[in-house]
Scaffold this active site. Sequence first.
Site, PDB file in Angstrom:
ATOM      1  CG  ASP A 195     -83.098  23.633 -51.890  1.00 24.09           C
ATOM      2  OD1 ASP A 195     -82.640  22.784 -51.106  1.00 24.09           O
ATOM      3  OD2 ASP A 195     -83.660  24.689 -51.514  1.00 24.09           O
TER       4      ASP A 195
ATOM      5  CE1 TYR B 272     -80.453  27.210 -54.269  1.00 20.63           C
ATOM      6  CE2 TYR B 272     -78.936  26.921 -52.451  1.00 20.63           C
ATOM      7  CZ  TYR B 272     -80.169  26.719 -53.005  1.00 20.63           C
ATOM      8  OH  TYR B 272     -81.127  26.036 -52.302  1.00 20.63           O
TER       9      TYR B 272
ATOM     10  CG  ASP C 143     -86.118  19.441 -48.574  1.00 15.67           C
ATOM     11  OD1 ASP C 143     -85.018  18.881 -48.770  1.00 15.67           O
ATOM     12  OD2 ASP C 143     -86.314  20.246 -47.642  1.00 15.67           O
TER      13      ASP C 143
ATOM     14  CG  ASP D   2     -95.828  24.434 -63.022  1.00 15.58           C
ATOM     15  OD1 ASP D   2     -95.132  23.778 -63.840  1.00 15.58           O
ATOM     16  OD2 ASP D   2     -96.683  25.264 -63.394  1.00 15.58           O
TER      17      ASP D   2
ATOM     18  CE  LYS E  45     -93.285  28.242 -64.641  1.00 16.19           C
ATOM     19  NZ  LYS E  45     -94.551  27.515 -64.494  1.00 16.19           N
TER      20      LYS E  45
HETATM   21  C1  IPM Z   1     -79.714  21.536 -49.103  1.00 17.22           C
HETATM   22  C2  IPM Z   1     -79.961  22.662 -48.132  1.00 17.22           C
HETATM   23  C3  IPM Z   1     -79.026  23.812 -48.493  1.00 17.22           C
HETATM   24  C4  IPM Z   1     -79.380  24.245 -49.891  1.00 17.22           C
HETATM   25  C5  IPM Z   1     -79.075  25.009 -47.511  1.00 17.22           C
HETATM   26  C6  IPM Z   1     -78.812  24.585 -46.091  1.00 17.22           C
HETATM   27  C7  IPM Z   1     -78.128  26.088 -47.926  1.00 17.22           C
HETATM   28  O1  IPM Z   1     -81.289  23.028 -48.153  1.00 17.22           O
HETATM   29  O2  IPM Z   1     -78.571  21.023 -49.141  1.00 17.22           O
HETATM   30  O3  IPM Z   1     -80.648  21.145 -49.798  1.00 17.22           O
HETATM   31  O4  IPM Z   1     -80.307  25.040 -50.094  1.00 17.22           O
HETATM   32  O5  IPM Z   1     -78.719  23.805 -50.825  1.00 17.22           O
HETATM   33 MG    MG Z   2     -82.521  21.819 -49.360  1.00 17.06          MG
END
Ligand code: IPM
Ligand code: MG
Length: 370
Positions: A252, A145, A256, A228, A196
Amino acid sequence: MKEYKIAALAGDGIGPEVMQEAIRVLRAVEKAFGLPFAITEAPVGWAGIDAAGKALPDATLALCKASDSILFGSVGLPDRDPTIPKEERPERAALLRIRKEFGLFANLRPVQLPKALSHACPLRPERQGDGIDVLVVRELTGGMYFGQPKKTETLSEGVQRAIDTMVYTTPEIERIAHVAFRAARLRRKKVTSIDKANVLENGILWREVVTRIGKQYPDVALEHMFVDNGAMQLMLRPTQFDVMLCENMFGDILSDEAAALAGSLGMLPSASLGTTSGEQTFGFYEPAGGTAPDIAGKNLANPIAQILSTSLLLRYSFGQNEAAAAIDRAVAEVIASGLRTGDIYSPADATARKVGTLEMGTAIAAAIRR
Ligand code: IPM
Ligand code: MG
């Protein structure tokens, strides 16, 4: 008694309506526990651009600096003004900027599937075991990032090259590893470190450093898993995980994926923590979900992620564990009573009643007691 200064930045999309419910709940906590909150609202994201020409207006940043913690909504509306350069768009200019500015290196994303919402989980019941309860600990200020160089260059006519750099130093890995091991001590005492190491230099260093730090926590079981495989195991047998320790990008993605297991992103809070000074840790608290522009302003959004973010705020920044527990309990009670926003509603559940953002928040605030 000391006042707790909270900057409330609602942002875009569903941010303002879920923030309103979180503040309603904080006000109920204030009354029940006699805690003095000084909550100040300020614009951020597109709301900041509209109000002051910048995703993170100077006044908003100044407010954050003068506060003890930040309660954040969400920012970013992909369809708005594509001509604004990427560096000025809310994701980078507000969210990533705040993470870096305040040194918020530790992101905690607790994923829990309550029994009552078993139907909302995409996995078959037999894969849910006695319930899913995973804490993703994600490094938040390093890796791809922020690594330099980060740019797109033109090599020749029509040929461009994009470069992102994955970079970690030993101290960056050490401090996030400590956060993961300490968190595991308060849970089921297991850390799964994700990397990884079969391909990346970063993965090899990550594994070495985490292993070394792990020796300081002999009571916590440590295992390593390639990312993975980690993604696959989350789907196959999520109950094997307690704390998942990840670098920024992997965290990240996996957070999710883990969130999907809890039925809805609308249920997931998160805490981003910097260093601790005295009794307080400066923290940034936000729902894990985004701005959800498709349902914004329609009283449809689930405010629970925002409300549970206030619980994390009270716990991690102010050490107010009882007040935090009261919020968690109120949320659990209201879910048990059958109230559901659309994202967690199932017509098959005869006791469920579909409600809007406002009604959900009001019910949770009313359920707060000491
Ligand atoms: C998160 C989001 C952010 C990230 C984006 C919106 C920049 O996906 O907080 O997980 O990738 O960190
Ligand atoms: Mg995210």
